[in-house]
Structures are given as structure tokens and as C-alpha cells.
Scaffold this motif. Structure first.
Motif, PDB file in Angstrom:
ATOM      1  N   LEU A 110       0.816  -1.214   0.000  1.00 41.54           N
ATOM      2  CA  LEU A 110       0.000   0.000   0.000  1.00 41.54           C
ATOM      3  C   LEU A 110       0.852   1.267   0.000  1.00 41.54           C
ATOM      4  N   THR A 111       2.006   1.185   0.690  1.00 41.49           N
ATOM      5  CA  THR A 111       2.854   2.381   0.796  1.00 41.49           C
ATOM      6  C   THR A 111       3.381   2.828  -0.567  1.00 41.49           C
ATOM      7  N   GLU A 112       3.310   1.955  -1.552  1.00 38.21           N
ATOM      8  CA  GLU A 112       3.778   2.363  -2.884  1.00 38.21           C
ATOM      9  C   GLU A 112       2.732   3.162  -3.654  1.00 38.21           C
ATOM     10  N   CYS A 113       1.522   3.228  -3.117  1.00 37.49           N
ATOM     11  CA  CYS A 113       0.493   4.060  -3.765  1.00 37.49           C
ATOM     12  C   CYS A 113       0.733   5.504  -3.339  1.00 37.49           C
ATOM     13  N   LEU A 114       1.089   6.336  -4.282  1.00 40.52           N
ATOM     14  CA  LEU A 114       1.450   7.717  -3.961  1.00 40.52           C
ATOM     15  C   LEU A 114       0.389   8.715  -4.358  1.00 40.52           C
ATOM     16  N   ASN A 115      -0.566   8.276  -5.148  1.00 42.92           N
ATOM     17  CA  ASN A 115      -1.611   9.201  -5.585  1.00 42.92           C
ATOM     18  C   ASN A 115      -2.855   8.388  -5.935  1.00 42.92           C
ATOM     19  N   LEU A 116      -3.945   9.068  -6.204  1.00 45.80           N
ATOM     20  CA  LEU A 116      -5.204   8.359  -6.440  1.00 45.80           C
ATOM     21  C   LEU A 116      -5.203   7.567  -7.746  1.00 45.80           C
ATOM     22  N   HIS A 117      -4.414   8.004  -8.719  1.00 46.91           N
ATOM     23  CA  HIS A 117      -4.345   7.241  -9.966  1.00 46.91           C
ATOM     24  C   HIS A 117      -3.784   5.843  -9.721  1.00 46.91           C
ATOM     25  N   ASP A 118      -2.835   5.742  -8.760  1.00 50.66           N
ATOM     26  CA  ASP A 118      -2.209   4.445  -8.497  1.00 50.66           C
ATOM     27  C   ASP A 118      -3.241   3.397  -8.088  1.00 50.66           C
ATOM     28  N   PHE A 119      -4.209   3.806  -7.268  1.00 45.85           N
ATOM     29  CA  PHE A 119      -5.229   2.841  -6.835  1.00 45.85           C
ATOM     30  C   PHE A 119      -6.024   2.326  -8.035  1.00 45.85           C
ATOM     31  N   ASP A 398     -18.772  17.262  -8.495  1.00 50.35           N
ATOM     32  CA  ASP A 398     -18.094  15.959  -8.506  1.00 50.35           C
ATOM     33  C   ASP A 398     -17.726  15.583  -9.929  1.00 50.35           C
ATOM     34  N   GLY A 399     -16.884  14.538 -10.034  1.00 50.39           N
ATOM     35  CA  GLY A 399     -16.451  14.052 -11.336  1.00 50.39           C
ATOM     36  C   GLY A 399     -15.023  14.456 -11.666  1.00 50.39           C
ATOM     37  N   GLY A 400     -14.151  13.463 -11.772  1.00 43.56           N
ATOM     38  CA  GLY A 400     -12.794  13.719 -12.259  1.00 43.56           C
ATOM     39  C   GLY A 400     -11.813  14.244 -11.237  1.00 43.56           C
ATOM     40  N   VAL A 401     -12.245  14.396  -9.979  1.00 43.14           N
ATOM     41  CA  VAL A 401     -11.328  14.943  -8.957  1.00 43.14           C
ATOM     42  C   VAL A 401     -10.338  13.853  -8.543  1.00 43.14           C
ATOM     43  N   ARG A 402      -9.072  14.087  -8.776  1.00 39.18           N
ATOM     44  CA  ARG A 402      -8.049  13.093  -8.438  1.00 39.18           C
ATOM     45  C   ARG A 402      -6.922  13.679  -7.588  1.00 39.18           C
ATOM     46  N   ARG A 403      -6.836  14.983  -7.499  1.00 32.96           N
ATOM     47  CA  ARG A 403      -5.729  15.643  -6.818  1.00 32.96           C
ATOM     48  C   ARG A 403      -6.272  16.745  -5.925  1.00 32.96           C
ATOM     49  N   ALA A 404      -5.509  17.061  -4.867  1.00 29.97           N
ATOM     50  CA  ALA A 404      -5.902  18.195  -4.024  1.00 29.97           C
ATOM     51  C   ALA A 404      -5.911  19.486  -4.832  1.00 29.97           C
ATOM     52  N   THR A 405      -5.046  19.570  -5.865  1.00 27.77           N
ATOM     53  CA  THR A 405      -5.093  20.789  -6.695  1.00 27.77           C
ATOM     54  C   THR A 405      -6.464  20.905  -7.368  1.00 27.77           C
ATOM     55  N   ASP A 406      -7.043  19.763  -7.762  1.00 25.28           N
ATOM     56  CA  ASP A 406      -8.387  19.807  -8.357  1.00 25.28           C
ATOM     57  C   ASP A 406      -9.389  20.354  -7.331  1.00 25.28           C
ATOM     58  N   TYR A 431      -7.381  -2.844  -1.764  1.00 25.83           N
ATOM     59  CA  TYR A 431      -6.736  -2.975  -0.447  1.00 25.83           C
ATOM     60  C   TYR A 431      -7.703  -2.969   0.729  1.00 25.83           C
ATOM     61  N   GLY A 432      -8.996  -2.997   0.495  1.00 23.70           N
ATOM     62  CA  GLY A 432      -9.940  -2.930   1.613  1.00 23.70           C
ATOM     63  C   GLY A 432      -9.914  -1.562   2.287  1.00 23.70           C
ATOM     64  N   GLN A 433     -10.399  -1.531   3.527  1.00 20.60           N
ATOM     65  CA  GLN A 433     -10.485  -0.258   4.254  1.00 20.60           C
ATOM     66  C   GLN A 433      -9.140   0.488   4.338  1.00 20.60           C
ATOM     67  N   PRO A 434      -8.005  -0.232   4.580  1.00 26.18           N
ATOM     68  CA  PRO A 434      -6.730   0.496   4.637  1.00 26.18           C
ATOM     69  C   PRO A 434      -6.447   1.260   3.342  1.00 26.18           C
ATOM     70  N   GLY A 435      -6.932   0.754   2.226  1.00 21.02           N
ATOM     71  CA  GLY A 435      -6.751   1.455   0.958  1.00 21.02           C
ATOM     72  C   GLY A 435      -7.453   2.803   0.978  1.00 21.02           C
ATOM     73  N   VAL A 436      -8.686   2.831   1.485  1.00 20.82           N
ATOM     74  CA  VAL A 436      -9.436   4.090   1.552  1.00 20.82           C
ATOM     75  C   VAL A 436      -8.722   5.047   2.501  1.00 20.82           C
ATOM     76  N   GLU A 437      -8.245   4.503   3.610  1.00 21.20           N
ATOM     77  CA  GLU A 437      -7.551   5.374   4.580  1.00 21.20           C
ATOM     78  C   GLU A 437      -6.301   5.987   3.964  1.00 21.20           C
ATOM     79  N   ARG A 438      -5.577   5.186   3.201  1.00 21.63           N
ATOM     80  CA  ARG A 438      -4.374   5.738   2.571  1.00 21.63           C
ATOM     81  C   ARG A 438      -4.766   6.799   1.538  1.00 21.63           C
ATOM     82  N   ALA A 439      -5.823   6.545   0.797  1.00 19.34           N
ATOM     83  CA  ALA A 439      -6.264   7.539  -0.198  1.00 19.34           C
ATOM     84  C   ALA A 439      -6.604   8.853   0.508  1.00 19.34           C
ATOM     85  N   LEU A 440      -7.258   8.751   1.666  1.00 19.24           N
ATOM     86  CA  LEU A 440      -7.621   9.972   2.402  1.00 19.24           C
ATOM     87  C   LEU A 440      -6.377  10.665   2.952  1.00 19.24           C
TER      88      LEU A 440
END
Ligand code: 173
Length: 500
Positions: A110-119, A398-406, A431-440
Motif C-alpha cells: 500500500l505504501t507504494e500508492c502515492l496518488n489516487l491514480h495508483d489505486f 463531482d467528477g474527475g477529482v483526483r488531486r488536491a489541486t483539483d 486494499y480494503g479499508q486500509p486502501g481508503v484510509e491511505r487515499a484519504l
């Protein structure tokens, strides 16, 4: 003896495997669905495939747990199955499925996911084909879907400097409810297609991270289970598809209000569900099965999971209904799916609490414009009419938001918050719930840094002069192809020609 006490054997159930007498097992209980076959929104064929057998695995992602008990007369609840005698439908493990399972085992930490596109990229490779097809699909050629993301590339920043950026605070208030970020988890249907815990992954992660989850009408988990899973004081919203039967709507809405739901988001962009071809192609397999060919019913199964279960939605919904909604609930009412300034003005004048500028993740009208483009138009028109800013009328996108800059581009342009849907589905599918937590956590880190770099201590400081949105209406992408995002999508595929 009541049906709850009666124990039936697998052999007995297996005898009832025809259209004339059709029993199925769901969650250890036996049901006689013979008379229900023709009323099933998804058609009778899919039920007949499981006639005399355990249908739980197929049933779970598509239905809330109580769907069967709500729709079948109690006399059709025949009893419990003797678990030792039950005949499971043995799903053939194909070579592709074996490969998929290997990819699941070998997915990156999971630690290798650095941004929302990775998921999204990882979810694509580890999810079942059916789940990926349903979540990722969008209308027609998926042009609006891509545009939702691309439109953010046409807004650029005008950052301010020397403003003491030691501390930044990006907490927000959405419909009077506290949120740690100007983001909410928007509603998406059929959560268990991606993970057995379905939308509970979102409820729990939202609770930990102080975000608001919008519960979908068509969640795979039961509404009450999602409310029960919230932390004390954790606010939740409800997305509503309006049923043709207004009694059902009324009791659902009033139940939601009693359970403490803080906002009612009525979907207004789906009088008919869009055609999502990737999803529709998934069902050709079922159509071809021998059982179904013999079943002889005319229900079209090639419409995809969503269309099959959406027949209850009322295409007759109109502005008059909004007045009615105000009489049945005190919850704030928000219209989800506004796409022009004209409708935004009508909504403001109708006295609703807010609007979501949305094209349903590109899944409805192809060539609908992006929410962020519509936001610029809507804020301009509302300002001209002295309807904006208005503390009692909030605007979300909503729609297309992938980055905090968005996110910050939307806030600077006048939004109170943005909704994010698919990225969280991909995060938990992989990744289950930990995946969502990392995305947040990623969104938090990105927000903190970008607030500093933009020169904004709080969201109030994220003002219109911090963005240059002059190109927003130019429907071309002004930057090179976004490979991180683009590589998640394949071209549309054409019909599969069967070998003879
Ligand atoms: O976008 C969707 O897939 C959706 O909103 C939906 C609507 C009805 C049934 C299932 C999903």
C-alpha cells in the motif's frame, strides 16, 4: 413449526430447479421464488441459473441483504438449509481467474500508492472483470468521463507568497456539518462488487478521517448497517433515487431522517440510466448459458448490472416533486446532477439547500460538460442575480477529482466541497479499508502542501483571484496526455465474435 425452525436438505431444494417450481438459497435460508420470477427487476434468467442451489454469492453484490425478505411474501420463506447438505454452485476457476488471483497476491504494498491514480491502475489489474467493467464504465465513448478529469487541466493557479504558511487549516463545513477536508465520499452503487465489505469500507474510513459519506440508494450493504457502522456523531448523507411509488420514497426518506441523516441528495440526472457498454458486454456470457436459453423468457439481460436494477427509478420526476419533498422531510434537500446555470437558478429560487454540479461520473449523457466547467458558469449567473454567495445555498462539484489541486480549483471557483467516488471504490477493491484510509491520507498531505504553496491559511483564503479559469470552456486539453490517468483506460472494445 414456523419457517424459521424448519430445516430443509440440499437434496430437497435441488429438486425445485425449474420455472414451474424454483427454490433458491440465500444466506442459509430457502425461498420459493417461483411466482417472483417474472417480477425480478434483473429478469428471471439469472434466478433460474441458481434454481435449486445456493445463490448467495451472485445475490450479495447486487442486493441489500433485506431485498429478498422485503419483496417476498413470508409464506415463501420456506426454512433454513441444513448447511451440511447444501449444494454449492461450484464456480469454475478459469485460467484468467487464476492469473487474477496471482496478481492480487503480488500487488504492490500500500505504501507504494502515492496518488489516487495508483489505486485505479492496481484495481484494474486485481479486480474481477465484471466489477472493473461496472465501476469504470461510462456513457458511450467515455468522452465526458475523460473530460471530467481533463477539464481541471484548463485551470491554472495564481499563488500568493509571504503569507506565513506555518499553519494551514483545510477543515470545512458542509451543510452545517464538520469535515476535515472540503471533500465528501459521494454515492456509488453496488459496493460489494469490489470487496465483500462493500460500502462499510467507506463508512469506517470516513469515521476515522472525519469525512462525510453519502450513502447510495443502491448500496450493496443495507442502509441501517451503514448507519450503525458510523461513529457516534459521524455525519452521513443519503443519495436518493426517486421510486415511482412515492409511498416507498416517503417511508425511506423519513426513516433516513429518523436515523440522523444530515442531507438528502436527490439524483436528478438519471430519468433513464445511461448505456455503459463495458458493463453491458459483461452479460453476454450469461445470455449464452444453456439454462438461460432454455428458460425462454424475453427479459433482456444484455443491459449491464446497473440498468437491470434501475427500473424502479421514476422518469416522471419534475420540479413539482421538489415542493413535495419539502413537505415530507426537514432534512436539507440538495439536487444532484445540475448541469446548467438555468437549472442552478431554478434550484436556488426553489429554496433547496444546495446543488451538485455533476454529470454522474460521465455515466449518463455523453458530451455533458464537466462539473468544474459548469461551476464557473453557474457562479457567474448566480452572482449576476444576487443569489451568490448565499450561506443557505451551497454548491458542490463531482467528477474527475483526483488531486488536491483539483479540489482547490473547485473551492477557488466557488464550490463549498467536492465529491469523490470511483477512486475510493478502487482503493478498497484493491486494499480494503486500509486502501481508503491511505487515499484519504494522500489527499490530506496534498491539501496541506498545496494550501501552503498557494498562500492560503484556511479555505476562506482560497479565493477566485487564485485561479485563472479563462480556458475552462475550451474543449481541448491544453497539456500533453495525462499518462498516469490515461493508462488506466483501454479503448472501447467491439463485439466479441464467437468461434464456431
Ligand atoms: O451510475 C450508476 O451506475 C448508477 O447510478 C446506478 C443506477 C441504478 C442502478 C445501479 C447503478
Amino acid at each position: 413449526m414456523t419457517s424459521d425452525e424448519k430445516i430443509l436438505s440440499g437434496d430437497e431444494v435441488a429438486k425445485h430447479n425449474t420455472r414451474e417450481s424454483c427454490w433458491i438459497i440465500v444466506h442459509g435460508k430457502v425461498y420459493d421464488v417461483t411466482d417472483f420470477l417474472d417480477d425480478h427487476p434483473g429478469g428471471s434468467r439469472i434466478i433460474l441459473k441458481y434454481a435449486g442451489k445456493d445463490a448467495t454469492e451472485e445475490y450479495d453484490p447486487i442486493h441489500p441483504p433485506d431485498a429478498i425478505t422485503r419483496n417476498l411474501h413470508p409464506s415463501k420463506h420456506l426454512g433454513k438449509i441444513d448447511p451440511h447438505s447444501v449444494k454449492k454452485v461450484v464456480k469454475e476457476i478459469t485460467a484468467e481467474e487464476k492469473e487474477r488471483q496471482l496478481r492480487v497476491e503480488n500487488r504492490p504494498p500500500l505504501t507504494e500508492c502515492l496518488n489516487l491514480h495508483d489505486f485505479e491502475a492496481i484495481a484494474r489489474s486485481v479486480m474481477s472483470e465484471k466489477a472493473w467493467a461496472y465501476y469504470s464504465s461510462a456513457a458511450d465513448d467515455e468522452i465526458t468521463h475523460r473530460e471530467n478529469h481533463a477539464a481541471y487541466h484548463r485551470i491554472w493557479f495564481r499563488p500568493r507568497v509571504l503569507r506565513n504558511m506555518t499553519n494551514v487549516d483545510f477543515s470545512a463545513t458542509i451543510l452545517g456539518q464538520k469535515s476535515t477536508m472540503p471533500i465528501y465520499i459521494t454515492a456509488t452503487a453496488l459496493g460489494k462488487l469490489g470487496h465483500p465489505d462493500g460500502e462499510l469500507n467507506l463508512t469506517r474510513a470516513a469515521g476515522k478521517y472525519g469525512l462525510i459519506q453519502m450513502i447510495p440508494t443502491l448500496a450493496s450493504c443495507a442502509f441501517d448497517d451503514l448507519v450503525d457502522a458510523a461513529q457516534p456523531g459521524q455525519p452521513q448523507f443519503l443519495q436518493l433515487y426517486v421510486n415511482k411509488n412515492r409511498e416507498i420514497v416517503k417511508s425511506f426518506v423519513q426513516h433516513a431522517e429518523e436515523r440522523g441523516i444530515k442531507g438528502l441528495f436527490i439524483t436528478v440526472d438519471a430519468p433513464q440510466l445511461g448505456r455503459r457498454e463495458k458493463d453491458m458486454r459483461q452479460n453476454f456470457e450469461d445470455i449464452g448459458s444453456a439454462v438461460q436459453q432454455k428458460a425462454g423468457d424475453e427479459v433482456v439481460r444484455d443491459q449491464g448490472a446497473a440498468r437491470a436494477i434501475s427500473t424502479f427509478i421514476d422518469p416522471g420526476l419534475d420540479w413539482k416533486d421538489i415542493t413535495w419533498f419539502k413537505t415530507i422531510t426537514k432534512m436539507p434537500i440538495i439536487l444532484k446532477g445540475i448541469q446548467t446555470w438555468e437549472d442552478a437558478v431554478m434550484a436556488a429560487e426553489a429554496g433547496v439547500a444546495g446543488i451538485v454540479l455533476s454529470n454522474h461520473g460521465g455515466r449518463q449523457l455523453e458530451f455533458a460538460r464537466s462539473g468544474i466547467e459548469v461551476l464557473v458558469e453557474v457562479v457567474g449567473a448566480l452572482k449576476e442575480r444576487n443569489l451568490f454567495p448565499n450561506p443557505n445555498f451551497e454548491i458542490y462539484v463531482d467528477g474527475g477529482v483526483r488531486r488536491a489541486t483539483d479540489v482547490l480549483k473547485a473551492i477557488a471557483s466557488g464550490a463549498t466541497a467536492v465529491g469523490i467516488g470511483r477512486p475510493f471504490l478502487y482503493a478498497y477493491s484493491a486494499y480494503g479499508q486500509p486502501g481508503v484510509e491511505r487515499a484519504l491520507q494522500i489527499l490530506r498531505d496534498e491539501l496541506e502542501m498545496n494550501m501552503r504553496l498557494l498562500g492560503a491559511q484556511t479555505l476562506k483564503d482560497v479565493v477566485p483571484s487564485m485561479v485563472d479559469a479563462r480556458s475552462i470552456t475550451a474543449h481541448t486539453t491544453a497539456v500533453p496526455e495525462d499518462r498516469l490517468y490515461g493508462s488506466n483506460y483501454e479503448g472501447l472494445q467491439s463485439a466479441h465474435i464467437k468461434e464456431i
